[in-house]
Design an enzyme around this catalytic site. Sequence first.
Site, PDB file in Angstrom:
ATOM      1  N   SER A  15      38.258   6.867   4.124  1.00 34.11           N
ATOM      2  CA  SER A  15      37.323   6.385   5.144  1.00 34.11           C
ATOM      3  C   SER A  15      37.687   5.003   5.713  1.00 34.11           C
ATOM      4  CB  SER A  15      35.893   6.386   4.599  1.00 34.11           C
ATOM      5  OG  SER A  15      35.475   7.727   4.435  1.00 34.11           O
ATOM      6  N   LYS A  64      24.437  10.734  -2.672  1.00 39.90           N
ATOM      7  CA  LYS A  64      23.857  11.234  -1.419  1.00 39.90           C
ATOM      8  C   LYS A  64      22.367  11.553  -1.534  1.00 39.90           C
ATOM      9  CE  LYS A  64      28.158  13.014   0.449  1.00 39.90           C
ATOM     10  NZ  LYS A  64      28.861  14.097   1.121  1.00 39.90           N
ATOM     11  N   ASP A  76      15.201  14.202  10.379  1.00 41.96           N
ATOM     12  CA  ASP A  76      14.738  15.521   9.944  1.00 41.96           C
ATOM     13  C   ASP A  76      15.839  16.354   9.297  1.00 41.96           C
ATOM     14  OD1 ASP A  76      12.302  14.882  10.849  1.00 41.96           O
ATOM     15  OD2 ASP A  76      12.383  16.100  12.690  1.00 41.96           O
ATOM     16  N   ALA A 130      27.090  20.513  -0.163  1.00 49.10           N
ATOM     17  CA  ALA A 130      27.920  20.642   1.036  1.00 49.10           C
ATOM     18  C   ALA A 130      27.520  21.887   1.823  1.00 49.10           C
ATOM     19  CB  ALA A 130      29.387  20.712   0.644  1.00 49.10           C
ATOM     20  N   ARG A 151      27.986  32.205  -6.593  1.00 50.68           N
ATOM     21  CA  ARG A 151      28.034  32.746  -7.956  1.00 50.68           C
ATOM     22  C   ARG A 151      26.601  32.952  -8.458  1.00 50.68           C
ATOM     23  NH1 ARG A 151      30.881  28.763 -12.128  1.00 50.68           N
ATOM     24  NH2 ARG A 151      29.140  27.493 -11.425  1.00 50.68           N
TER      25      ARG A 151
HETATM   26  P1  ATR Z   1      28.295  19.879  -3.959  1.00 51.89           P
HETATM   27  O1  ATR Z   1      27.091  19.030  -3.802  1.00 51.89           O
HETATM   28  O2  ATR Z   1      29.590  19.106  -3.979  1.00 51.89           O
HETATM   29  O3  ATR Z   1      28.343  21.033  -3.035  1.00 51.89           O
HETATM   30  P2  ATR Z   1      27.117  21.183  -6.236  1.00 51.89           P
HETATM   31  O4  ATR Z   1      25.776  20.953  -5.675  1.00 51.89           O
HETATM   32  O5  ATR Z   1      27.325  20.899  -7.687  1.00 51.89           O
HETATM   33  O6  ATR Z   1      28.248  20.396  -5.477  1.00 51.89           O
HETATM   34  O7  ATR Z   1      27.498  22.715  -5.899  1.00 51.89           O
HETATM   35  C1  ATR Z   1      28.613  23.267  -6.427  1.00 51.89           C
HETATM   36  C2  ATR Z   1      28.885  24.642  -5.778  1.00 51.89           C
HETATM   37  O8  ATR Z   1      30.139  25.068  -6.279  1.00 51.89           O
HETATM   38  C3  ATR Z   1      27.901  25.730  -6.158  1.00 51.89           C
HETATM   39  O9  ATR Z   1      27.882  26.714  -5.151  1.00 51.89           O
HETATM   40  C4  ATR Z   1      28.530  26.272  -7.439  1.00 51.89           C
HETATM   41  O10 ATR Z   1      28.129  27.597  -7.779  1.00 51.89           O
HETATM   42  P3  ATR Z   1      26.771  27.839  -8.636  1.00 51.89           P
HETATM   43  O11 ATR Z   1      25.640  27.567  -7.687  1.00 51.89           O
HETATM   44  O12 ATR Z   1      26.833  29.250  -9.054  1.00 51.89           O
HETATM   45  O13 ATR Z   1      26.832  26.881  -9.781  1.00 51.89           O
HETATM   46  C5  ATR Z   1      29.972  26.281  -7.017  1.00 51.89           C
HETATM   47  N1  ATR Z   1      30.910  26.298  -8.124  1.00 51.89           N
HETATM   48  C6  ATR Z   1      31.318  25.255  -8.875  1.00 51.89           C
HETATM   49  N2  ATR Z   1      32.237  25.643  -9.774  1.00 51.89           N
HETATM   50  C7  ATR Z   1      32.424  26.985  -9.583  1.00 51.89           C
HETATM   51  C8  ATR Z   1      33.266  27.973 -10.196  1.00 51.89           C
HETATM   52  N3  ATR Z   1      34.109  27.661 -11.169  1.00 51.89           N
HETATM   53  N4  ATR Z   1      33.199  29.241  -9.708  1.00 51.89           N
HETATM   54  C9  ATR Z   1      32.370  29.555  -8.708  1.00 51.89           C
HETATM   55  N5  ATR Z   1      31.555  28.666  -8.098  1.00 51.89           N
HETATM   56  C10 ATR Z   1      31.585  27.390  -8.527  1.00 51.89           C
END
Ligand code: ATR
Length: 281
Positions: A15, A64, A76, A130, A151
């Site tokens: 950044s 965040k 909003d 995200a 997942r």
């Molecule tokens: P961020 O805020 O960076 O998006 P997060 O809120 O922790 O991070 O979300 C992580 C995302 O990555 C989720 O969709 C998570 O899936 P789950 O909701 O089932 O936990 C996904 N994720 C992380 N590691 C994973 C893995 N090894 N296989 C599949 N999905 C994964």
Amino acid sequence: MELGLIGYPIQHSKSPWIHQQFLKQTGLSGEYILYEIHPDQFADEIKQLKQLSLHGFNVTVPYKQKIIPYLDEIDDHAQTIGAVNTVVCRDGKWHGYNTDGLGLVTALKIRYPHLFDGDKSALILGAGGASRGIYYALIKEKLKRVSIANRTRSKAESIVNIDSERSKGDVYTYQEAERHLASFDLIIHTTSVGMYPNDGDKIIDLTHLQPDTVVSDIVYQPFWTALLREAYQKGANVHHGHEMLLYQGKLAFEYWTNQKISANEILPEFLTILQSENYKG
Ligand code: ATR
């Protein structure tokens, strides 16, 4: 302009480079400083930050959500997502915004305008922070469907349910999404799967991917993720993660300065820098 970034860890953030280019473009003088805040010191450091005469700052992982109680106002879109990546300081008051999702959508619109002509369908892979930002930016666009696969299915359902009036798509497991892959024009991967050092990992099987589908990955280290590499081999149009990073920065900079700037202009140089550092192609 006094600008900066809070997060932990952030020593390798791109950044500062991005915002120095934007400052140059506008002719404004200023600096963009990294404020790396250890999680144990968050409350104290934020109080100190309030004393500085900053014009604005970005917020990244893991703050965040944590920054929200310290804001005087939140727009909003950021409120709905529940996360803030941009703070504008005006007359001593902090205003929170989120440019992550819109940053990606802006970049996609420039590169692949046909995706937004009204009859195309998008699939988001993942349902974390995200994903939320991207989902809420996408459902405001002209798309026929915006579906989510995750997942944990319930997390995808909770994203869709927050704005059930606007929502227009399905919720899938990854196995279901793999079977329906051919019905999507745009696929966006939003999890950290495949991020360095786990370069070889890939979130779904691409057997049913059709050529000409746009596959976007928000992971930008490595530049070529396993997902993008395989998608490219199957004739898809690939969209690399660094563009989201650049465009969320552009939108943040525009909030801070009220000036229009061009991210496209610095894209080639940004790419060269990233590739020289971590090109795994
Ligand atoms: P961020 O805020 O960076 O998006 P997060 O809120 O922790 O991070 O979300 C992580 C995302 O990555 C989720 O969709 C998570 O899936 P789950 O909701 O089932 O936990 C996904 N994720 C992380 N590691 C994973 C893995 N090894 N296989 C599949 N999905 C994964």
